[in-house]
Design an enzyme around this catalytic site. Structure first.
Site, PDB file in Angstrom:
ATOM      1  N   ARG A 271     -19.958  -0.796  -5.703  1.00  0.00           N
ATOM      2  CA  ARG A 271     -19.156   0.292  -5.145  1.00  0.00           C
ATOM      3  C   ARG A 271     -17.979   0.554  -6.080  1.00  0.00           C
ATOM      4  NH1 ARG A 271     -19.764   0.201   1.310  1.00  0.00           N
ATOM      5  NH2 ARG A 271     -20.294   2.354   0.878  1.00  0.00           N
ATOM      6  N   GLN A 276     -20.519   6.211  -7.713  1.00  0.00           N
ATOM      7  CA  GLN A 276     -20.356   6.944  -6.456  1.00  0.00           C
ATOM      8  C   GLN A 276     -21.530   7.877  -6.176  1.00  0.00           C
ATOM      9  OE1 GLN A 276     -16.557   8.884  -5.836  1.00  0.00           O
ATOM     10  NE2 GLN A 276     -15.472   7.217  -6.800  1.00  0.00           N
ATOM     11  N   ASP A 279     -24.506   6.030  -4.502  1.00  0.00           N
ATOM     12  CA  ASP A 279     -24.183   5.164  -3.367  1.00  0.00           C
ATOM     13  C   ASP A 279     -24.881   5.620  -2.090  1.00  0.00           C
ATOM     14  OD1 ASP A 279     -23.093   3.451  -1.555  1.00  0.00           O
ATOM     15  OD2 ASP A 279     -20.998   3.861  -2.049  1.00  0.00           O
ATOM     16  N   SER A 282     -23.060   4.904   1.310  1.00  0.00           N
ATOM     17  CA  SER A 282     -22.053   5.887   1.705  1.00  0.00           C
ATOM     18  C   SER A 282     -22.694   7.163   2.229  1.00  0.00           C
ATOM     19  CB  SER A 282     -21.139   6.215   0.517  1.00  0.00           C
ATOM     20  OG  SER A 282     -20.352   5.094   0.169  1.00  0.00           O
ATOM     21  N   TYR A 378     -15.735  -4.569   0.706  1.00  0.00           N
ATOM     22  CA  TYR A 378     -16.242  -4.702   2.071  1.00  0.00           C
ATOM     23  C   TYR A 378     -15.234  -5.456   2.932  1.00  0.00           C
ATOM     24  CZ  TYR A 378     -20.867  -3.403   0.303  1.00  0.00           C
ATOM     25  OH  TYR A 378     -21.929  -2.736  -0.272  1.00  0.00           O
TER      26      TYR A 378
END
Length: 587
Positions: A271, A276, A279, A282, A378
């Site tokens: 992450r 991005q 991902d 997400s 996380y």
């Protein structure tokens, strides 16, 4: 358009309007090899003749780096409420009368008795890509396979037609099992129209493809009776969710290693800023957060927004969102947009600004220096004392909130129990709990994973585990875009002037690929080194800064001058400058 398609258009573009974006339009990704976002795919808006950036402030983006675009000579900055600025701009454009067509009248009545000129025939626009399909199929260097998801009831598909088209343009031919896209509204014909090949069954797809892309974890295929890992020939590659932190995931890694295939876990993509666009956690979590509010409002039999009408006054619904990750933030934004009063809590204090930017109120539980996030970004398990204080806060909030949405999860572990029976007992009749952690046991003590039921004839508890699949078109499209971006990383363009051909390259020197590759050529490569998955916002371990020994201390790097140390006045609005001039004259 995809990023790779639209970037070619910017040099011929007169004006680009950038609303709120930061890292995704940062030139440093291409110009500064030392930048944390170096190599990250970005929109090359700075190549346009003029850019206009609208932002609330000059705060840095997710990666925490300055953006040189803001001080480019061809850029204007507008600080403040972008929505109001855009609304004003749209109003100005709408106020313009449409241009009138010039030339002879086309109506017989308007032209007297003269015969009106025949209207010109307008040829239909045909996508030039269609003519290129046969050649692109012939020259493809990689075959990608997509089959139906083996788990019953799963409606999503890993690659949608639009992504198949993009992949073919980049030299990758997609083979799809017949009917694989129907759950998301994608017909076999829609795939064939963009050059993908339809095969009759999953076994044919697995035998043909070099790379299989899935969504769910590999399991027994109901049609063949074989495990999906065993269906893939030795040396081939499988990309899917794996769950490498779990016991089931470790068993899959052992099986893949024994089969001699490469296994890439999309749920292990680091992450970091550069990843991005890949991902999937997400993109899928955003859908779950959005859908959670829709599900709650479907059950909750009142307005979410406050109403004052001739038929009476009705207070706005109060929503508590537990967890401010991607799912939580999506739920906060959706609830706030629907007029509810949204409160949110997360153990990671760094999420406070994000919660407030989405229209929520952040609940703070001050508990010394205890950190709520790990080096990968996380949430972590908190102390018993912290949990006791947290439970007390939830009990009090349950008395006031009519909807509770829980999103808290810790990778590789059962979901923490946060909403206990006594808190549910405090809720008003007609209230709703949506537990997005149902798949790992649930955050609510009373959640029944996979079920929705009415507790004590008062509170509806939704523990459904298929909320993402209820928006299968959207979920498939977003996952597919992530996978198309991933294939760009796995199949990089050869250097200019090189005679090398484009190929699949599981490059373990690339942090993104290293982080998600759990099995390579028969060897288990999980877990990756800690520095691969560490995020820029990771907290210091134990709340302390490591002091290097004198022998280990490297000479301090010369601090780069911020792009905002120059041309400050270019970033100020006209109103701000006039205000300064007024103060100088009269005070």
């Amino acid at each position: 358009l995809g990023m790779d398609e639209i970037n070619d258009d910017f040099p011929q573009t007169d004006v680009v309007l950038v609303i709120g974006a930061n890292d995704t339009v940062n030139p440093a990704a291409q110009t500064d090899p030392d930048s944390p976002i170096a190599g990250m795919p970005v929109l090359e808006v700075w190549k346009a003749k003029q850019t206009i950036v609208m932002k609330r402030s000059l705060r840095v983006g997710y990666a925490g780096v300055d953006n040189p675009l803001f001080v480019e000579t061809n850029n204007y900055m507008f600080l403040g409420d972008a929505k109001k600025s855009v609304d004003t701009l749209v109003d100005l454009l709408r106020s313009k009368e449409p241009a009138k067509l010039e030339g002879p009248a086309t109506s017989g009545a308007a032209a007297g008795d003269e015969e009106a000129p025949a209207s010109k025939f307008v040829a239909p626009v045909v996508d030039p890509f269609i003519a290129k399909i046969p050649k692109l199929q012939e020259e493809a260097f990689l075959k990608i396979g997509v089959s139906k998801e083996a788990q019953g009831g799963e409606k999503r598909v890993a690659i949608v037609p639009e992504a198949a088209k993009r992949l073919l343009k980049n030299g990758m031919l997609v083979f799809v099992e017949s009917g694989a896209g129907e759950g998301g509204g994608f017909s076999d014909t829609s795939y064939e129209d963009v050059g993908a090949k339809i095969l009759p069954n999953a076994e044919a797809v697995y035998k043909t493809a070099d790379v299989i892309i899935k969504i769910k974890t590999p399991e027994i295929n109901s049609e063949t009776g074989k495990h999906e890992i065993d269906m893939l020939p030795k040396g081939k590659t499988l990309i899917s969710f794996v769950g490498p932190r779990t016991d089931d995931g470790k068993a899959l890694m052992d099986k893949a290693a024994a089969a001699g295939i490469n296994l890439l876990a999309v749920d292990a993509i680091p992450r970091i800023s550069r990843a991005q666009s890949l991902d999937v956690l997400s993109s899928q979590a955003k859908i779950a957060g959005y859908r959670s509010v829709i599900e709650a409002s479907n059950v909750y039999q009142r307005f979410l927004n406050g109403e004052v009408t001739a038929a009476g006054k009705f207070d706005a619904c109060k929503i508590l969102v537990v967890g401010a990750g991607v799912a939580g933030l999506a739920a906060i934004g959706t609830g706030a947009n629907m007029g509810a009063i949204v409160r949110a809590f997360d153990t990671r204090l760094e999420t406070k600004d994000q919660v407030e930017s989405m229209g929520g109120e952040f609940l703070i539980l001050d508990f010394g220096n205890e950190e709520g996030g790990d080096a990968s970004g996380y949430a972590t398990t908190m102390s018993d004392e912290f949990m006791a204080k947290e439970m007390e806060m939830f009990r009090e909030q349950a008395k006031e909130c009519q909807v509770i949405i829980t999103t808290a999860a810790i990778p590789g572990r059962p979901a923490p129990k946060l909403i206990m029976k006594d808190a549910v007992d405090n809720m008003q009749a007609g209230s709703v709990i949506v537990d997005l952690a149902g798949a790992t046991g649930g955050n609510c003590e009373l959640t029944k994973p996979g079920e929705t039921y009415l507790y004590d004839n008062r509170v509806t508890i939704i523990g459904s585990t298929d909320l993402i699949g209820r928006m299968s078109w959207q979920a498939s499209s977003m996952y597919s875009n992530n996978m198309a971006n991933l294939m760009d990383v796995l199949c990089p363009k050869p250097p200019k002037g090189s005679e090398e051909l484009k190929k699949l390259d599981i490059n373990m020197d690339d942090n993104v690929i290293r982080g998600m590759t759990v099995v390579k050529e028969g060897s288990i490569t999980w877990p990756p080194p800690a520095d691969v998955t560490k995020t820029a916002a990771a907290p210091a371990q134990n709340g302390e800064k490591k002091m290097p020994n004198e022998e280990d201390a490297a000479p301090p790097k010369e601090k780069k001058e911020s792009v905002f140390s120059k041309r400050v006045f270019d970033l100020a609005s006209v109103g701000e400058l006039l205000g300064l001039a007024f103060a100088a004259v009269f005070f």
